[in-house]
Scaffold this motif. Structure first.
Motif, PDB file in Angstrom:
ATOM      1  N   GLY A 190       0.833  -1.208   0.000  1.00  0.00           N
ATOM      2  CA  GLY A 190       0.000   0.000   0.000  1.00  0.00           C
ATOM      3  C   GLY A 190       0.864   1.253   0.000  1.00  0.00           C
TER       4      GLY A 190
ATOM      5  N   GLU B 118      -4.499  -3.372   3.861  1.00  0.00           N
ATOM      6  CA  GLU B 118      -5.187  -2.152   4.283  1.00  0.00           C
ATOM      7  C   GLU B 118      -5.038  -2.001   5.794  1.00  0.00           C
ATOM      8  OE1 GLU B 118      -9.322  -2.825   3.262  1.00  0.00           O
ATOM      9  OE2 GLU B 118      -9.579  -4.288   4.874  1.00  0.00           O
TER      10      GLU B 118
ATOM     11  N   ASN C 275      -8.091   3.404   0.820  1.00  0.00           N
ATOM     12  CA  ASN C 275      -6.702   3.693   1.192  1.00  0.00           C
ATOM     13  C   ASN C 275      -6.210   5.046   0.688  1.00  0.00           C
ATOM     14  OD1 ASN C 275      -6.417   1.236   2.402  1.00  0.00           O
ATOM     15  ND2 ASN C 275      -5.193   0.294   0.782  1.00  0.00           N
TER      16      ASN C 275
ATOM     17  N   CYS D 116      -4.697   7.555   3.111  1.00  0.00           N
ATOM     18  CA  CYS D 116      -3.947   7.057   4.270  1.00  0.00           C
ATOM     19  C   CYS D 116      -2.471   7.038   3.913  1.00  0.00           C
ATOM     20  CB  CYS D 116      -4.421   5.654   4.631  1.00  0.00           C
ATOM     21  SG  CYS D 116      -3.422   4.924   5.930  1.00  0.00           S
TER      22      CYS D 116
ATOM     23  N   SER E  81      -0.200   5.653   5.813  1.00  0.00           N
ATOM     24  CA  SER E  81       0.395   4.528   6.559  1.00  0.00           C
ATOM     25  C   SER E  81       1.306   4.994   7.695  1.00  0.00           C
ATOM     26  CB  SER E  81       1.194   3.598   5.632  1.00  0.00           C
ATOM     27  OG  SER E  81       0.398   3.140   4.587  1.00  0.00           O
TER      28      SER E  81
END
Ligand code: SF4
Ligand code: SF4
Lengths: 506, 196
Positions: free
Chosen positions: A113, A225, A264, A267, A269
């Motif tokens: 991701g 995710e 996502n 985001c 992370s």
């Protein structure tokens, strides 16, 4: 002398076409909505990988060490670019940035991701300077914390910068210029620092960063995710630490509320929510890559434009690496009396190719609207089906990057030994040939991977069309033929580009 | 007379910071090559398109130093039929500097085996612009190419970056102080400003 990588053999292309026909027939025969599989696996519970993820996400310092390493590498790249050899293939700045990072980061999105954003040096340096902290939250900072003006609260700035980045990369040739590569790195860092110093939260990451947004959109197709373990816990949560942060942990930089998170895209992370949630209810999960894009992600007008332009840019990127491109450029430049490096001609071609991809999409949306006899607005249809562009762009980007990654990274050892390329000579003919022939993977395996990617992207796009068709206008089967044709056309163009020899970037 | 003058800025940015190799789009991109048959130092080459001509410009050595003799080779061929230009080329030089526009003639060269060769030797390190001028079919061509002698000054970008960051931090701090003072003296302000 121009050296080229071999294109995908026609036998492979024929197999892909046959598989596409089978997928189309299946899609047309299906009358029910496509329901992506709903499973998800909590990665923290898995052996080996689970403890590693826990270690990386539940403590602040491992991420800090990773960030520190990346910041040091970034500073090294800047140093090499500014002080090192101007010979691109001998300088760490160009080799690491364009051959390894920019190609690798796109590949990483599918598996990790937006993990890159968690260790991004631009955001890290901006954070250290403006937030005046290394990892914990502090009460005072160097930011004016102004509200971002409403007209900037969309991703048009990122879209504009993405087109600009492409122009610099392909038109100005930044990819083969260590000095300009370093200059670009500094420029992005300054943008990140300035926006953090002026506005509250992280508007650069959410609205401006072309890299972050590209990664964000592509990560809709990632197999991982970050989501709540138990959605009921989030639904009943009154403290919302993921959103507000805690005394020591920063709030979500892009203002996402975990309990409502469906995609996502925004985001980064960063892991703040994982650490701040007092119920320890947030975890990395594995999921089917089609679920978010075909079903969960909500459509927005500005995001639709981003996805479509991204598709246009990706295709154009491929075209510029075809041996015929230089001839077309030269002919057109001659016709319009352009001179020098034909930057004006290049800009016109970039603009035309983006326009064509948009017009093609608009045409098929218009056909869908006519065929469906639906009262739905054109705008809604345009935004809703724009997700179709994403897997097509992503798989071509991956298939194309695969060539760069496995065919152009010979000689890394020399770069590590002499990162600034001091006293290094240009590539000799022998070295050029060696680089041309020495590849990191078996050639057939590369072809297999590229073919699988193209088929996968096409399959995902069909699933999106099926799902969005039902949810938007309650149509399925042959009524979706225009959108299927759009997908076939784009996949066909990408397939053709892959079958062509591609100019080697040494 | 119609003057076809290359956009200096375009070429300037592309080649001043000399990069290399085969790009995807090669016009205007410098490339470096080794002479495989001898021990001569590498050369730098740029190919551009101007009006009716493709022009190839080569510098030997690729990275000339002060007091080191060097040479510029220029080759011009017609785009339509590939015929090499056979007239005369005037080579001029000036500092690559917005303020100083004073030019000096380096030499006037006749063609020799389809190539125009111009020698040079600079005493001082710095960035220069070599201008090649010629006339063909009553049109005047002026092509500017950068030439770097010695090491380039690289403190520009770092200096600018550090100065901008310092300026930003100082400005933000001053504004924060002002806000704080306003907040202290005005209770109304205190309500409004949530960031304090
Ligand atoms: S969005 Fe851009 S600046 Fe922000 S973390 Fe990601 S790459 Fe870095
Ligand atoms: S805090 Fe926000 S940006 Fe960071 S990981 Fe959580 S949801 Fe993503």
């Amino acid at each position: 002398m121009i050296m080229t990588h071999p294109g995908l053999p026609y036998e492979w292309a024929i197999i892909i076409c046959l598989l596409m026909i089978i997928l189309i027939v299946l899609a047309l025969r299906t009358s029910s909505i496509y329901e992506p599989r709903q499973y998800s696996i909590n990665l923290v519970e898995l052996p080996v990988i689970g403890p590693l993820i826990k270690f990386l996400t539940f403590n602040s310092w491992p991420l800090f060490i990773l960030k520190l390493i990346v910041v040091l590498l970034f500073l090294f790249v800047i140093t090499a670019g500014l002080f090192g050899s101007p010979i691109a293939e001998r300088n760490l700045a160009t080799v690491l940035t364009w051959n390894l990072w920019w190609t690798g980061v796109i590949v990483s999105v599918f598996f990790l991701g937006s993990a890159w954003c968690a260790i991004c040096p631009w955001d890290t340096i901006a954070g250290w300077l403006i937030r005046r902290r290394l990892w914990y939250r502090t009460s005072s900072n160097n930011s004016l914390n102004l509200k971002l003006p409403k007209r900037l609260r969309n991703i048009y700035p990122a879209l504009f910068l993405l087109v600009g980045l492409t122009w610099l990369e392909l038109g100005f040739g930044f990819t083969i210029n260590p000095y300009m590569t370093a200059f670009l790195g500094l420029l992005i860092m300054l943008l990140a620092i300035f926006s953090l110093a002026i506005y509250e939260n992280k508007p650069f990451c959410r609205f401006f960063c072309p890299i972050g947004r590209t990664i964000g959109f592509y990560s809709q197709l990632a197999v991982v995710e970050l989501r709540p373990i138990d959605t009921d816990i989030c639904a009943n949560c009154t403290t919302l630490e993921c959103y507000y942060g805690t005394e020591t942990i920063e709030p979500c930089p892009t203002r996402l509320v975990m309990g409502r998170l469906k995609q996502n895209t925004y985001c980064t992370s960063c892991g703040n929510c994982v650490q701040s949630c007092s119920k320890k209810n947030i975890a990395w999960r594995m999921r089917p890559p089609t679920r978010e894009i075909a079903q969960d992600a909500r459509s927005h007008w500005d995001e639709a434009w981003f996805m479509l332009i991204l598709l246009g840019i990706t295709s154009f990127h491929g075209v510029t690496m075809m041996p015929f491109f230089e001839k077309v450029l030269s002919k057109l430049g001659y016709m319009i009396n352009d001179s020098g490096s034909l930057l004006l001609t290049f800009s016109i071609l970039l603009f035309i190719s983006l326009l064509i991809s948009l017009l093609v999409y608009i045409f098929f949306i218009w056909l869908t609207k006519i065929l469906s006899i639906s009262p739905i607005s054109f705008k809604k249809l345009f935004s809703g089906f724009a997700f179709t562009a994403l897997p097509l762009a992503f798989v071509y980007h991956l298939a194309h990057n695969l060539n760069h990654l496995v065919r152009e990274n010979d000689g890394i050892g020399q770069i590590i030994l002499n990162p600034l390329g001091i006293e290094a000579e240009p590539l000799s003919m022998m070295e050029k040939h060696a680089r041309h022939t020495e590849i990191l993977l078996n050639q057939d395996l590369i072809f297999l991977l590229q073919s699988s990617l193209i088929v996968f992207g096409f399959w995902v796009s069909l699933k999106i069309i099926q799902n969005r068709g039902i949810s938007l206008i309650k149509i399925n089967g042959r009524y979706l033929l225009p959108m299927i044709m759009f997908s076939v056309l784009i996949t066909g163009i990408h397939l053709w580009l892959l079958t062509q020899p591609m100019i080697m970037r040494m | 007379m119609n003057i076809k003058k290359m956009n200096l800025i375009r070429i300037f940015f592309l080649t001043l910071f000399c990069s290399s190799a085969q790009g995807h789009h090669v016009l205007g991109r410098p490339s470096y090559s080794l002479n495989e048959d001898s021990t001569t130092p590498p050369s730098m080459q740029v190919e551009v398109q101007v009006g009716e001509y493709y022009i190839t410009y080569m510098v030997f050595p690729a990275f000339p130093s002060p007091n080191q003799p060097g040479r510029v080779n220029l080759y011009a061929s017609r785009i339509d039929n590939g015929e090499p230009f056979q007239g005369q080329v005037i080579f001029k030089v000036r500092d690559n500097n917005w303020l100083n526009k004073r030019e000096e003639v380096l030499g006037i060269q006749a063609v020799d085996d389809n190539v125009f060769r111009q020698g040079f030797e600079f005493q001082e390190a710095g960035n220069y612009i070599i201008r090649a001028e010629f006339e063909s079919d009553s049109e005047s061509y002026q092509i500017d190419f950068p030439l770097r002698i010695g090491d380039a000054s690289v403190f520009g970008p770092i200096g600018v970056t550090v100065s901008l960051i310092a300026l930003l931090l100082i400005t933000v701090n001053l504004l924060q102080r002002k806000k704080l003072i306003n907040a202290k003296i005005s209770p109304k302000y205190r309500y409004k400003d949530k960031s304090l």
